[in-house]
Design an enzyme around this catalytic site. Structure first.
Site, PDB file in Angstrom:
ATOM      1  CG  HIS A  81      -2.135   0.836   0.974  1.00 37.46           C
ATOM      2  ND1 HIS A  81      -1.952   2.234   1.332  1.00 37.46           N
ATOM      3  CD2 HIS A  81      -3.394   0.522   0.637  1.00 37.46           C
ATOM      4  CE1 HIS A  81      -3.270   2.794   0.958  1.00 37.46           C
ATOM      5  NE2 HIS A  81      -4.131   1.868   0.744  1.00 37.46           N
ATOM      6  CG  ASP A 106      -8.665  -4.451  -2.567  1.00 35.50           C
ATOM      7  OD1 ASP A 106      -9.697  -4.277  -2.268  1.00 35.50           O
ATOM      8  OD2 ASP A 106      -7.957  -3.579  -2.984  1.00 35.50           O
TER       9      ASP A 106
HETATM   10  N1  CMC Z   1       3.948  -7.941  -3.980  1.00 37.37           N
HETATM   11  C1  CMC Z   1       5.287  -7.833  -4.224  1.00 37.37           C
HETATM   12  N2  CMC Z   1       5.860  -6.855  -4.091  1.00 37.37           N
HETATM   13  C2  CMC Z   1       5.179  -5.656  -4.080  1.00 37.37           C
HETATM   14  C3  CMC Z   1       4.017  -5.592  -3.663  1.00 37.37           C
HETATM   15  C4  CMC Z   1       3.381  -6.815  -3.846  1.00 37.37           C
HETATM   16  N3  CMC Z   1       2.029  -6.814  -3.486  1.00 37.37           N
HETATM   17  N4  CMC Z   1       3.706  -4.395  -3.567  1.00 37.37           N
HETATM   18  C5  CMC Z   1       4.816  -3.510  -3.917  1.00 37.37           C
HETATM   19  N5  CMC Z   1       6.010  -4.474  -4.100  1.00 37.37           N
HETATM   20  C6  CMC Z   1       7.125  -3.874  -4.203  1.00 37.37           C
HETATM   21  C7  CMC Z   1       7.762  -3.544  -5.829  1.00 37.37           C
HETATM   22  O1  CMC Z   1       7.823  -4.461  -6.752  1.00 37.37           O
HETATM   23  C8  CMC Z   1       8.630  -2.531  -5.479  1.00 37.37           C
HETATM   24  O2  CMC Z   1       9.900  -3.235  -5.260  1.00 37.37           O
HETATM   25  P1  CMC Z   1      11.192  -2.791  -6.011  1.00 37.37           P
HETATM   26  O3  CMC Z   1      11.518  -1.604  -5.206  1.00 37.37           O
HETATM   27  O4  CMC Z   1      12.207  -3.962  -5.692  1.00 37.37           O
HETATM   28  O5  CMC Z   1      10.857  -2.516  -7.588  1.00 37.37           O
HETATM   29  C9  CMC Z   1       8.244  -1.933  -3.995  1.00 37.37           C
HETATM   30  O6  CMC Z   1       7.541  -2.978  -3.422  1.00 37.37           O
HETATM   31  C10 CMC Z   1       7.464  -0.617  -3.961  1.00 37.37           C
HETATM   32  O7  CMC Z   1       6.519  -0.868  -4.996  1.00 37.37           O
HETATM   33  P2  CMC Z   1       5.454   0.387  -5.607  1.00 37.37           P
HETATM   34  O8  CMC Z   1       4.592  -0.244  -6.911  1.00 37.37           O
HETATM   35  O9  CMC Z   1       6.464   1.501  -6.076  1.00 37.37           O
HETATM   36  O10 CMC Z   1       4.711   0.603  -4.495  1.00 37.37           O
HETATM   37  P3  CMC Z   1       3.667   1.635  -4.792  1.00 37.37           P
HETATM   38  O11 CMC Z   1       3.403   2.398  -3.322  1.00 37.37           O
HETATM   39  O12 CMC Z   1       3.713   2.505  -5.964  1.00 37.37           O
HETATM   40  O13 CMC Z   1       2.322   0.802  -5.078  1.00 37.37           O
HETATM   41  C11 CMC Z   1       0.273  -0.854  -4.635  1.00 37.37           C
HETATM   42  C12 CMC Z   1       1.316   0.499  -4.103  1.00 37.37           C
HETATM   43  C13 CMC Z   1      -0.755  -0.844  -4.047  1.00 37.37           C
HETATM   44  C14 CMC Z   1      -0.018  -0.361  -6.121  1.00 37.37           C
HETATM   45  C15 CMC Z   1       1.286  -1.962  -4.798  1.00 37.37           C
HETATM   46  O14 CMC Z   1       1.609  -2.052  -3.268  1.00 37.37           O
HETATM   47  C16 CMC Z   1       0.822  -3.096  -5.480  1.00 37.37           C
HETATM   48  O15 CMC Z   1       0.723  -3.298  -6.890  1.00 37.37           O
HETATM   49  N6  CMC Z   1       0.041  -4.013  -4.697  1.00 37.37           N
HETATM   50  C17 CMC Z   1      -0.721  -4.973  -5.260  1.00 37.37           C
HETATM   51  C18 CMC Z   1      -2.033  -4.491  -5.831  1.00 37.37           C
HETATM   52  C19 CMC Z   1      -2.950  -4.387  -4.750  1.00 37.37           C
HETATM   53  O16 CMC Z   1      -3.361  -5.039  -3.585  1.00 37.37           O
HETATM   54  N7  CMC Z   1      -3.724  -3.119  -4.635  1.00 37.37           N
HETATM   55  C20 CMC Z   1      -4.810  -2.695  -3.566  1.00 37.37           C
HETATM   56  C21 CMC Z   1      -4.325  -1.600  -2.827  1.00 37.37           C
HETATM   57  S1  CMC Z   1      -5.247  -1.527  -1.252  1.00 37.37           S
HETATM   58  C22 CMC Z   1      -6.905  -0.964  -1.720  1.00 37.37           C
HETATM   59  C23 CMC Z   1      -6.877  -0.033  -2.831  1.00 37.37           C
HETATM   60  O17 CMC Z   1      -6.241   1.194  -2.784  1.00 37.37           O
HETATM   61  O18 CMC Z   1      -7.653  -0.051  -3.746  1.00 37.37           O
END
Ligand code: CMC
Length: 399
Positions: A279, A336
Site C-alpha cells: 500500500h 483487498d
Molecule cells: N507484492 C510484491 N511486491 C510488491 C507488492 C506486492 N503486492 N507491492 C509492492 N511491491 C514491491 C514492488 O515490486 C517494488 O519493489 P522494487 O522496489 O524492488 O521495485 C516496491 O515494493 C515498491 O512498489 P511500488 O509499486 O513502487 O509501490 P507503490 O506505493 O507505488 O504501490 C500498490 C502500491 C498498492 C500499487 C502496490 O503495493 C501493489 O501493486 N499491490 C498489489 C495490488 C493491490 O493489492 N492493490 C490494492 C491496494 S489497497 C486498496 C486500494 O487502494 O484499492
C-alpha cells in the site's frame, strides 16, 4: 539536432532546499488540499472517517449512518437517521431505461465497465443533472449511492437470465443488496458482514479514484463525469480490482499445500506481486483487512467447503507475506486480500467484487468532490521536460 533543457530552465521542478530536480513519481506524499473527511495513520494501522475510528464504526454503526457522517460531518440523531435512511430507500429504484440498457450489454463485459456505462446513462436521465447548488449535489449523491447496488444486482440477474428483483424498502441498504442478488432475505451473519463491508470501503482519503474524481470536478465538469472517471480508476488491479485479482490468485494457487511453492516461484523470484498486499500509505497492517479477516474466519467455520479452502490458502499466504515481505519491506496484506472470501461466502461471483467496492466508495468520492469544489482550484500539475527543444523541422520530402 535539438537541445536538451537544463533544470534551471524549468525552475518549478527544482527543490528549493536541495537545489535538485524533484519528481514526485506517482504523486507520492503530495498534499493537494486540506480536508476533514478522512485520516490514515499508515504507520500505526489507524483509519478515521471524520475523526471516528474504523473499528468503532465497523462495530457500532451502519452504512446509512456512515453515509450521513461523511456527508454532514456529524453523527445523526435517531430522528435524522430515520429520515435519511428513508430518503436512501426511496431512491433505490433505477429507471426502466437503465434496465433496458443493461439488457443490451454483452454478458461477457467486465462488470466495472457495465457499471461505468450505467452510471453515465443514469446521469443523462437525471432531471437535476445540471443543478450545481449544494442541495443539488447532495441529492445527486444520495440518488447514486442508493441506486448503485440496484444496478449491480440487476446486471447480475440479467446476465444470468433471471428476473430482476425490485428493492425492498423494509430492508436496510446492505440486506436489500443481498436480497436483490439472491431473492431471499440474508441470514444475520451475511447481512452484518455486508453492512460492515460497505462501511470499510466507504472512504479512503486521496487514493487514485478519489483523485481522478477531483481532477474532473476541479475543471467544473459535472458530477456524473467525475464519478464515471473514478469508477474507471478503481477498475485497475493496482487499486479496487485487486479484490478480484486476489481471489483469482487464490484460485491459481489451488490448495493450501501449494502456497509455499507458489510463493517461492512467483513472489520471491519477482515474477508476480501478491495481489491484496502492499500500500502507498499503510506501512503496517491495514486495519480494514483485520476486520474482513475475522468475518472470513467466521464464514469459513460456518460454511466449510470452498470458503474454508480459500480461507486456509489466504491464511498461509498471509503468513508468508507478513514474515517475508512485511517485516523487511513494509509490504503487508491489505483490505483487498480478505474481502473477496467474505463476498464468496455470500454467493457473489468473483468478477463483481470491484463493483461492490465502487458502490461503497461512491459516498467517499462524493464527499471529496463537495469539499473540494466549495473552494475550487483547477488541478494542474507539471512534468519535467526531458526531451529536446528547437529541433529542426525538415520538410517531408527531405526526411
Ligand atoms: N507484492 C510484491 N511486491 C510488491 C507488492 C506486492 N503486492 N507491492 C509492492 N511491491 C514491491 C514492488 O515490486 C517494488 O519493489 P522494487 O522496489 O524492488 O521495485 C516496491 O515494493 C515498491 O512498489 P511500488 O509499486 O513502487 O509501490 P507503490 O506505493 O507505488 O504501490 C500498490 C502500491 C498498492 C500499487 C502496490 O503495493 C501493489 O501493486 N499491490 C498489489 C495490488 C493491490 O493489492 N492493490 C490494492 C491496494 S489497497 C486498496 C486500494 O487502494 O484499492
Amino acid at each position: 539536432m535539438g537541445r536538451k533543457l537544463s533544470p534551471e530552465e524549468q525552475p518549478w521542478c527544482i527543490d528549493k532546499v536541495s537545489g535538485k530536480v524533484l519528481i514526485n513519481k506517482g504523486v507520492e506524499n503530495v498534499c493537494i488540499d486540506k480536508s476533514t473527511i478522512c485520516f490514515i495513520d499508515g504507520f500505526n494501522s489507524k483509519l478515521y472517517y471524520r475523526g471516528y475510528s474504523i473499528e468503532d464504526l465497523a462495530q457500532n454503526s451502519t452504512y446509512e449512518e456512515v453515509v450521513y457522517l461523511l456527508l454532514y460531518d456529524k453523527l445523526p440523531t435517531k430522528r435524522e437517521l430515520t429520515d435519511f435512511s428513508g430518503w436512501m430507500r426511496e431512491e433505490r429504484d433505477i429507471p426502466r431505461e437503465v434496465d433496458e440498457l443493461l439488457c443490451r450489454i454483452p454478458v461477457d463485459v467486465e462488470p466495472m465497465e457495465v457499471l461505468r456505462t450505467a452510471v453515465s446513462y443514469l446521469g443523462n436521465l437525471d432531471p437535476g443533472r445540471y443543478d450545481t447548488s449544494r442541495e443539488g449535489m447532495f441529492r445527486k449523491t444520495i440518488r447514486l449511492v442508493a441506486k448503485m447496488p440496484t444496478i449491480i444486482a440487476h446486471w447480475y440477474r440479467i446476465r444470468s437470465r433471471q428476473d430482476v428483483i425490485c428493492p425492498d424498502p423494509r430492508l436496510n441498504h446492505a440486506e436489500n443488496f443481498l436480497y436483490m442478488m439472491h431473492g431471499t432475505k440474508p441470514d444475520q451473519l451475511s447481512a452484518r458482514a455486508m453492512d460492515v463491508s460497505y462501511i470499510l470501503l466507504a472512504e479512503h482519503e486521496m487514493n487514485a479514484s478519489a483523485f481522478t474524481a477531483l481532477v474532473i470536478a476541479s475543471t467544473l465538469s459535472d458530477y456524473y463525469s467525475a464519478i464515471v472517471g473514478a469508477i474507471g480508476a478503481l477498475r485497475g488491479p493496482l487499486h479496487g480490482y485487486a479484490n478480484v485479482a486476489a481471489m483469482r490468485q487464490f484460485e491459481e494457487i489451488g490448495s493450501p499445500e501449494n502456497v509455499e511453492k507458489w510463493f517461492k516461484e512467483n513472489i520471491l523470484t519477482g515474477k508476480k506481486r501478491v495481489m491484496g498486499a502492499g500500500h502507498r500509505v499503510y506501512k503496517t497492517y491495514d486495519p480494514r483487512a483485520k476486520i474482513f479477516r475475522e468475518y472470513a474466519r467466521q464464514f469459513a467455520e460456518k460454511t466449510g467447503g470452498k470458503v474454508k479452502d480459500y480461507y486456509e490458502i489466504a491464511r498461509r499466504l498471509e503468513e508468508l507475506v507478513m514474515s517475508q515481505l512485511c517485516e523487511t519491506r513494509n509490504i503487508c496484506t491489505n483490505v483487498d486480500f480478505w474481502s473477496g472470501i467474505v463476498y464468496h461466502a455470500m454467493g457473489i461471483p468473483i468478477d463483481l467484487y470491484c463493483t461492490l467496492f465502487a458502490a461503497s466508495r461512491t459516498i467517499g468520492w462524493s464527499a471529496h468532490i463537495l469539499e473540494y469544489i466549495a473552494d475550487n482550484r483547477i488541478i494542474r500539475p507539471r512534468l519535467y521536460y526531458d526531451g529536446e527543444v528547437d529541433r529542426e523541422y525538415i520538410p517531408i520530402e527531405n526526411r
